[in-house]
Each structure stands twice: as C-alpha cells, then as structure tokens.
Design an enzyme around this catalytic site. Structure first.
Site, mmCIF file in Angstrom:
data_model
loop_
_atom_site.group_PDB
_atom_site.id
_atom_site.type_symbol
_atom_site.label_atom_id
_atom_site.label_comp_id
_atom_site.label_asym_id
_atom_site.label_seq_id
_atom_site.Cartn_x
_atom_site.Cartn_y
_atom_site.Cartn_z
ATOM 1 N N GLY C 14 1.078 4.577 35.639
ATOM 2 C CA GLY C 14 1.272 5.211 34.339
ATOM 3 C C GLY C 14 2.749 5.473 34.107
ATOM 4 N N PHE C 117 7.303 21.206 17.394
ATOM 5 C CA PHE C 117 6.153 21.165 18.279
ATOM 6 C C PHE C 117 5.883 22.566 18.786
ATOM 7 C CE2 PHE C 117 4.119 17.248 18.841
ATOM 8 C CZ PHE C 117 3.318 17.276 19.970
ATOM 9 N N GLN C 231 -5.015 23.237 31.055
ATOM 10 C CA GLN C 231 -4.718 23.457 29.643
ATOM 11 C C GLN C 231 -5.843 22.964 28.750
ATOM 12 O OE1 GLN C 231 -1.449 21.266 27.375
ATOM 13 N NE2 GLN C 231 -0.673 23.356 27.438
ATOM 14 N N HIS C 233 -6.381 21.960 25.160
ATOM 15 C CA HIS C 233 -5.662 21.599 23.943
ATOM 16 C C HIS C 233 -6.451 22.150 22.759
ATOM 17 C CE1 HIS C 233 -3.862 19.184 20.778
ATOM 18 N NE2 HIS C 233 -2.948 18.772 21.619
ATOM 19 N N LEU C 243 -8.533 13.493 21.399
ATOM 20 C CA LEU C 243 -7.375 14.306 21.078
ATOM 21 C C LEU C 243 -6.885 14.110 19.649
ATOM 22 C CD1 LEU C 243 -4.912 16.016 22.142
ATOM 23 C CD2 LEU C 243 -3.825 13.841 22.662
ATOM 24 N N GLU C 246 -0.941 17.597 18.539
ATOM 25 C CA GLU C 246 -0.225 18.782 18.068
ATOM 26 C C GLU C 246 0.747 18.403 16.959
ATOM 27 O OE1 GLU C 246 0.484 21.913 20.895
ATOM 28 O OE2 GLU C 246 2.603 21.426 20.786
ATOM 29 N N ARG C 286 -0.080 26.398 23.328
ATOM 30 C CA ARG C 286 -1.465 25.948 23.365
ATOM 31 C C ARG C 286 -2.426 26.966 23.955
ATOM 32 N NH1 ARG C 286 -0.551 19.667 25.167
ATOM 33 N NH2 ARG C 286 0.488 19.050 23.234
ATOM 34 N N HIS C 354 -7.477 19.292 28.632
ATOM 35 C CA HIS C 354 -6.494 18.247 28.332
ATOM 36 C C HIS C 354 -5.548 17.928 29.476
ATOM 37 C CE1 HIS C 354 -3.828 15.863 25.897
ATOM 38 N NE2 HIS C 354 -2.825 16.696 26.024
ATOM 39 N N ARG C 389 1.722 24.586 29.718
ATOM 40 C CA ARG C 389 2.710 23.558 29.405
ATOM 41 C C ARG C 389 2.940 23.535 27.905
ATOM 42 N NH1 ARG C 389 2.445 18.530 27.442
ATOM 43 N NH2 ARG C 389 0.230 18.104 27.774
ATOM 44 N N SER C 394 5.466 17.011 28.766
ATOM 45 C CA SER C 394 4.955 16.212 29.889
ATOM 46 C C SER C 394 5.351 14.749 29.808
ATOM 47 C CB SER C 394 3.452 16.347 30.042
ATOM 48 O OG SER C 394 2.803 15.655 29.012
#
Lengths: 127, 249, 584
Positions: C14, C117, C231, C233, C243, C246, C286, C354, C389, C394
C-alpha cells in the site's frame, strides 16, 4: 496445475448488439469500395465512347444491379453516419477545462455532407 | 414471511481436478440492496467455502472484483441483484484471460504491458529539486488527462475487447489509456520514449475501434477515445517527420 | 521449499510499503529489495481514501500550527517528537508526489490547492478531487515500477516472521497461486500491512484489512501499542459502511438531525455560524463528531432507517457545479449505494469504524524492539495519532514514515549482512507443517467439533462492536475478555471446505481470522485497563481525561494466556497537556 484458456467462439460478434454493429460497420467498407470500383468502370466506359457507355448504363438497370445499389447505399449511409459520430473521439478540442461537446464536431460534418451533396446534385441534374 | 432467494450459476474450475470449467448453481438470499458480490460472499461463508474470487473495497475503486455477469464484464460490487431478480444470474471469470481457479484470472499479461508503457513521469533532465516546489499545472492542463487518470486497472475493458480476445499481443485499452494519461500530463516529457511501444504494430494500430471498452468502463475513462487520439497524434507525428525530417523531436 | 534471499523485504504494497520501495530504489540502488503483497498493490486499501493529505504549504500556515492541531487532535497522546518530525517532513513528501505525477487539484494559477479538514486550524489538506488515496496509490505504484531491480511477489501471503537469536531475518509466505510456502530471508523486514477494520462488523475497510502485520509482530514479541484507540469516521453510508469523505464537510457540508437542526452546536463545537469555519461544528475532530451522534441517538433525535439510525449530511447548498468538481465520487457513491443524489437530497450517514490509531510499537524511525523488524503506516503506532487521528494526516503519514522506515531498514541491512540460514530454514519447515496440519489435513477439532471461519468472524465482530464502540464501560469490557478467549479456543476447531492448494482463499481467511482474534484480544484488554476517557476511547464509568495516570501509551504483550499490559510515557516536547477545545 494449469490455467484454462477459453477460446473466443467463431460467432463472438453475435453476442452483443455493439459487436454486430461493429462488424456491419466494417463490412460497409466492402460495399463502399465495391461502389467505387463500379464508378471507375463507368468512367472508363464513358471514355470508350457512347455505345459502351449506353451498354453499361443498360446493365445498371438490371434487378441485380439495382439491388446492389440499394444495399450499397444503406451500407454507405451506415458508414458515413458511424464515421461522423465517431470523429469527436479522435479529436479532443479543449476550451479551458471543458471539452468541446461532441455535437460541435459532428454537426459540421453533416452540414458539409448536405452542402456538398446539394452542389453535386445541382451540377448533375443540370441546375 | 417467505425469504426470497435468487439463483447464481457460477463457473467453477479447479486446476488440480478439472479438465474444463463447469457451471455450479447456488441459491443465495435475495436482498433489495445486495450486490452480486454480497451473494457470492454469502455462498462462500455459509454454503461452499471452496468458491474462489478476488474482492476488497466493495465500493468500486480497488478494481479486484471484475467478473462476467450475464455475459457483460462488470464489477461484482457494483452489480445490483435487483437488476436481475427474479431471473438467475450467470457469473463467470473475466473473458479473454486465462482462468487460474473459479473466478480468478491470470493478470500477468496486463502487468507486463503496464510496465512497458513506462507509467511514470519522465523528465529529460531528471526530477526537479524539492526546494523548487511543485510543478505548476493549471486546471485546464489537468483536465486534458484527468479522465485517463481514473483507471482502476479492473480489466473490464480487456474482457470487452474482441481485438484483445482474438489477438492477445494487443497492448490493450487500459495500458494505452495510461500511456496517454502520462503523455498528456504537462509535467511529463516522455511521449517520445513511449512511442515505440504505443505506436507499434501491437499497440494502437491493433485497435479497430469497436468501442466496447469505453462502454463497460466503470470509471468513464474512455480508453477508446485515448486510443483514437493516440492514433491521430501518431499519424500527425509521422507526417511531420516526413515533411520536416530535420525537426527536433 | 523455495528459499529467496533479499537485503530488505517489504510486507504490504500500500502507500507506506510503496513509498519505502521507492526510497530503497532511489537511495540504495545496490540493495536487493522485494515487496511481498497478498494482493496486487493497486488493490491495497490506500486506494479507498478520499479526502486528502495534509502538509503545510500556504503562506498563511506554519509547521507549529500543524503540529499543535495534531497534538490536540490526539488528545495529547501523540508523541510530540514524532509529530514535530512529521509536520517538518510532510511538505517535501507531498511535493515529491507532485513530481511523480500525482494529479493534485489546483488553484487557477497552477499551484496546488488545499481544502479545510476536521480539526485543522488552517487549510492544509492537499487533495486530488475526492479520490486522493486512489491517485496517491497509483502514483506510488507506477513510480515504484521504475526501479527494475525491485522484485514483486504479488499475491504472496505472509504467515510468520522468522526470528533467530532475537533478530528478525525474514518471513514465510504462501504463494496463493500454487499454495506453496516460500522462505523469504532478508536482513531487514518492513511491515506495511495496514490496519484492522475487519475486526468490526460495520467498517469502511475492505476485505484485506485483517491486522496481519500487527499479529505477526505481536507473535514475535513486539508490543501492540494503544490498541484501544479505534476511529469511528462520522460519515459512513448505512448498511454498507462505505466511506463518505470528510472533504464533503470541508467543502461546506452540514450534519442535521431529524429536526433539520445542526446538532453539533450542542456538543461544544458551536456556535453554528459563521460557516464554514475551521475547527468548529462539522469541521471538528472525528471522535467528537461520532460521540455527538451517539448522544443524539440516545436522545431519540436521529433519523430511523432500514439499517439503523442516521443523520443527514446535507450538500445541497453547495450546488451541482461544486459537487461535480470537488466531490464527484461522493455523488457517485451516494447514488449507487444509498440511492440518493446529494445535489437534491441529503445523504444518510452514521459513524463507521474506519482507522486504527494503535498498532505495532515503533520508534520515530519505524524500528521495533526486535532488531531487523520495522513497521510503518496504519499497522504501526509510532505514535503520530495518539488517541484520535485528524483526517488527512494518515495519507501523509504513509509518505513520511514510509521513507523513514526505508532508511532505517537499509541502514540495518548494511550493518547486519549475515543471516542464520539453517536455523531459519528449519523454522520455515515447521511453519509449513503447522499450516498443513492445522488447516489442510484437519477435518475439525480434537473432539470432532467443526467451526466455519465466517461464524467465528461474525461473533468476534459482535464482541468488538459491543465492547469497543464509541462509548465503552467497564462491565461490558470485562465481560468481553472471556468471550474473546473462548473464540480463540473454538478457532482450534476450524474446518475448511477447501483443501485445494491452488488459490485457496478460504485458507487465507482462516489464517487472517487467527491474526484478528489475537489483535482483538489485545485491543479489548487495553480498553479495559485504560480507566479514563481520552480521544476515541470514551468510558461512561471514567468520563474524564486522567493525565496523572494515563498520559501513557498502552502496551499489550502476547503471552500464552491473556496479554500482559504495560505502559510507556508519552513524549512531550513543546506542548504541555491542556484542555482540548474546539468551536468558537
């Protein structure tokens, strides 16, 4: 342990309407080409003199010849319409962040076609 | 209350036991909001753990779950059962790829083709130093390659392309669209180095513009458009090199 | 068994793993590098991230602001030396992404654009429309392909770390295609395997987020840190958990309850206007937003729906043009999976699991306590994110720590060239036998009992949701501990339908379940022991933050039994603990 390879069936182009349309579009070139050959033959006969030309024109009135012309006209129309509709795909014309709508490239093709056909008709029909 | 079910006819192939693939039928629960992937997951979880397939994000962005659903290449996470119910749903692995097992196909060919088109920013003088900040790119410049950058590598386009099916050496829709994505990116200077592969006989010229790739693409990348644009650009290049052979490339 | 030897092996392809691969290819071209990924890298879950990646770039911003936002966002549990290094290195990493072709959204003059954000004082979230993770992942993967020497072992599933004399020297991995176990020896191993969303029944995470690397490190003796901090979300689609970024709130979207009221103003995030306003209302952090939902729910003010209660995320006032330009994917997802068009109707949303703030304990360079073993990305807890977070930190974390961990691993590999090949080979053979005996040959447990993978997985999901939801309490947590232990026992009775070697995904999911059960246990014990409320860990029986006793990281160590818990102080540099205030 082996991967299995599926063969494409011979009738693959019958599986989806879009494939069939594609094949017909490709086939249309044959008829367009065939008509061009006929047209060249006509020019040649014309050059050879009135007797040969008249004989050729008489042959064109046979049922088979008429059938060919009808089919060729249908394919020529298919060829032209699909060609016009596909031209915007090859040409990306941008105005800022927006692409020119496809219609703006397709419509002039049709307009040009009508205009040129009109001019030729006027000349041929002795305007 | 009667529980509704829907029949799935799934093509199975076990390379250790089968000489050829064969269909197997399952009854899965039917829910209004379920996609084909939900039904397949239910089958594997509760009925037959041997059913094998790829999946991950379930939201149409990872590209794992491409399958033939009633003969059309689709992402199984985006194909809703309600569009087929009450008729059975036929599920097969993506066409034009070798089957490894059940619904899992071999992707090696695409991975090679992806590397061959150099899918990275090529700069003639190397990368700009970080201290100089970002390359400037206006929204209009970005728009030129934006659609082509949306490819999730799901391979539905290869499954839909008869040219690829008949002649697997064809570079194919996604690879060419990605090449175009970089060629048209104002930050890239690699068009010439990609030409050899893109304009090769097995490159853009194997495309006969069936156009089905763009129809099945779930992300509206329009690979057919990318290929035709590349053909036009390549042709213009050829004429230019003919008429101005001394011109710098 | 086939044995492969490399200098550095990266497990997981990833964002973090690929960034590490690029760094190794660029800065250490002589090292032999391999990436082992259980999926083709472009399927990694980084691809699903939407909103953006934060880095200080505009003249009105400062590194200190980004650092402070992150510190307070973490409810003071983030290590401040890590945070300072992070905000410092973030801008360069993001510029590099542009150089590598990432299609950042732009301002009219061509500079990268930033959007507001949650929890950020100043706009600093770089974005690529609302598919930032997708574009970042593909940019990183395609750039990594430049390095011809990198070896890609795609669809190889890591099952165990090979450790000898206290040093990690490789892994064993199943090649999915053939079912063969391979020994992959390496002087340094980097785990970039992602988080553990699949511990929960309702999650934004894809199938592959099964805590693999966390369990591998845990089994090798590394502590799992801060596992109780997960977390939720605030805006996931009901039913699927898909999802909704945000970024929708960053562009001005609002959250309303059944009376059409912007309820967040009742939870210390107001006043409601002016809007949009940073660090207030819908741009709060969040954890606060998810907690507000639960409280509205308890008051009966949320909207009932076929998949549980929801609130409305209203984007109508943004207009079609803005939605198409900045949030096209949100529109597509809402239409496909919620059956509504956000241009005309509000989107039904509810909190959804999330992200894992916790993970493999590493130092600021990504090194674990086992020499030769490194970790970065969501699987690691470095700790950047502490107790909560901030959105868009991230994706940047993947880049900053992906690079750091590559440097650390390369250094280690250069300094430790020897490998104990014979001992490692023997371990690998044992592992092969273990897998064959436990899964392929067996038809059930010792008493003939059989269990299906899905049955145990579902029960685990329910335990996790009940005990480690948005609000937790001692009794429920305590009751969960024997339940998870019982599931681990029942796991020994797993009987697979699929005994084929080739592409046996049922085997893989059984091994993944084993990973998840252990990591779940670590999380439940950590949550039970933390008797305070901080960030995303809210205890109704201990509602206050307790810096006196708990300004420390939870450390869970694997034993034969329940995990052994320990604690490590948080690193405080420039920002002593304060009250966490938003709104105003």
């Amino acid at each position: 342990m082996k991967p299995y390879i599926r063969q494409m069936p011979a009738g693959w182009w019958l599986k989806r309407p879009s494939y069939l349309l594609f094949m017909l579009r490709e086939l249309s070139s044959v008829f367009v080409g065939g008509y061009v050959v006929l047209f060249l033959m006509m020019i040649r006969r014309l050059a050879q003199g009135p007797a040969e030309y008249e004989a050729f024109m008489a042959a064109l009135r046979s049922p088979l010849a008429i059938l060919f012309h009808v089919v060729a006209l249908a394919f020529a129309l298919l060829h032209t319409i699909t060609w016009f509709n596909l031209t915007p795909k090859a040409m990306a014309v941008w105005r800022g962040e927006e692409r020119l709508p496809p219609a703006m490239m397709i419509v002039p093709n049709y307009v040009g076609w009508v205009v040129v056909s009109g001019v030729i008709a006027w000349v041929v029909l002795g305007g | 209350m009667a529980n509704k079910t829907i029949r799935l006819e799934i093509l199975r192939y076990d390379p250790e036991k089968d000489s050829a693939p064969h269909f197997q039928s399952y009854e899965a629960p039917y829910h209004e909001e379920w996609v084909v992937l939900d039904a397949i997951n239910h089958i594997k979880d509760q009925i037959d753990g041997t059913l094998t397939y790829r999946w991950s994000c379930r939201m149409g962005v990872c590209g794992s779950c491409g399958m033939m659903i009633n003969g059309t290449p689709k992402l199984s996470c985006s194909a809703f059962l309600r569009d087929y119910y009450p008729n059975p749903v036929r599920v097969e692995p993506l066409a034009n790829f070798p089957i490894l097992r059940d619904l899992v196909v071999q992707l090696d060919d695409f991975m090679h083709k992806l590397v061959s088109i150099q899918p990275w920013i090529v700069r003639k003088d190397g990368e700009k130093p970080v201290q100089e900040g970002e390359y400037l790119q206006t929204p209009a410049q970005h728009a030129k390659y934006k659609d082509f950058s949306m490819c999730i590598n799901c391979m539905l386009c290869y499954a839909a392309c008869p040219a690829y099916g008949l002649e697997p050496e064809f570079l194919g829709p996604a690879a060419i669209a990605l090449a175009q994505r970089y060629n048209l990116d104002s930050r890239d200077e690699g068009r010439d180095s990609r030409q050899e592969v893109v304009s090769a006989h097995d490159g853009i010229w194997k495309c006969t513009f069936v156009g089905e790739c763009s129809v099945v693409c779930p992300k509206h990348v329009d690979p057919a458009g990318a290929i035709q644009q590349a053909k036009l650009a390549s042709t213009i290049d050829w004429y230019k090199s003919l008429l101005w052979p001394w011109g710098s490339k | 068994m086939q044995i492969h030897e490399y200098d550095v092996v990266i497990v997981g392809g990833g964002g973090a793993g690929l960034r590490a691969a690029i760094q190794l290819g660029e800065a250490y071209p002589k090292l032999r590098v391999a990436v082992v990924s259980k999926v083709y890298p472009m399927r990694s879950h980084t691809v699903a991230a939407e909103g953006g990646a934060a880095a200080v770039i505009k003249s009105n911003d400062s590194l200190d602001h980004h650092a402070y936002d992150t510190v307070s966002g973490s409810d003071w549990l983030g290590d401040q030396d890590v945070i300072e290094a992070f905000v410092n290195e973030a801008p360069a990493e993001m510029i590099r992404m542009d150089h590598w072709g990432c299609p950042w959204s732009r301002e009219p003059d061509g500079h990268v654009a930033v959007r507001p954000f949650g929890g950020m004082t100043i706009e600093r979230t770089w974005f690529a429309a609302d598919k930032s993770g997708f574009h970042m992942l593909h940019t990183l993967f395609q750039t990594a392909l430049k390095f011809q020497a990198t070896v890609w072992h795609n669809e190889w599933f890591a099952t165990k770390l090979l450790v000898d004399a206290g040093r990690c020297q490789g892994i064993t991995a199943i090649e999915l295609l053939t079912g063969q176990l391979h020994t992959v020896l390496a002087k340094a191993v980097i785990l970039c395997t992602g988080g553990a969303g699949r511990l929960y029944p309702f999650t934004t995470n894809g199938a592959i987020k099964t805590a693999d690397g966390m369990a591998l490190a845990y089994r090798a003796g590394v502590a799992l840190k801060d596992m109780e901090f997960v977390q939720y979300h605030p805006t996931g689609l009901p039913g699927s958990g898909i999802l909704i970024t945000e970024g929708a709130r960053g562009e001005g979207g609002i959250l309303t309850n059944k009376d059409g009221y912007r309820y967040l103003q009742d939870y210390g995030l107001g006043p409601a206007d002016p809007w949009p306003r940073l660090r207030a209302m819908e741009l709060g952090p969040r954890d606060r937003l998810s907690q507000a939902f639960m409280q509205e729910d308890a008051k009966g003010k949320t909207i009932p729906g076929p998949f549980g209660t929801v609130v409305h995320l209203d984007l109508r006032h943004l207009g079609e043009a803005k939605i198409n330009k900045k949030l096209p994917f949100v529109r597509e997802l809402s239409k496909n999976y919620a059956g509504i068009d956000p241009v005309y109707e509000p989107i039904p949303v509810r909190p959804v699991l999330h992200y894992c703030m916790g993970g493999i304990d590493t130092d600021i360079h990504g090194a674990t306590t086992v020499p030769g073993l490194f970790a970065a990305g969501e699987c690691a807890c470095v700790s950047l994110n502490g107790a909560n977070r901030l959105g868009s930190n991230s994706l940047t974390e993947l880049l900053v720590f992906g690079r750091r961990v590559a440097d650390a691993a390369a250094q280690f590999a250069l300094e430790h060239p020897k490998l104990a090949k014979d001992k490692l080979g023997a371990q690998a053979n044992d592992e092969q036998e273990r897998i064959a005996a436990q899964f392929i040959r067996k038809s059930g447990g010792p008493s003939g009992k059989t269990e299906r993978v899905a049955t145990l997985r579902t029960e685990m999901n329910l335990i996790m949701e009940e005990a480690t939801g948005i609000y937790r309490d001692g009794p429920t947590l305590e009751a969960s501990l024997p339940k998870i232990a019982a599931l681990k026992e029942r796991y020994r009775n797993i009987a697979l339908d699929d005994r084929t070697l080739s592409f046996n995904t049922e085997l893989i999911s059984a091994i993944e379940l084993g990973f998840m059960l252990e990591v779940a246990e670590a999380g439940l014990h950590s949550a039970f022991r933390r008797q305070e409320s901080r960030g995303s860990h809210q205890r109704t029986d201990f509602p206050k933050r307790d810096d006196q006793n708990f300004l420390r990281h939870s450390m869970a160590y694997r034993t034969g039994d329940a995990p052994r818990m320990d604690y490590k102080d948080v690193v405080i540099t420039r920002w002593p603990p304060k009250e966490r205030v938003y709104g105003k």
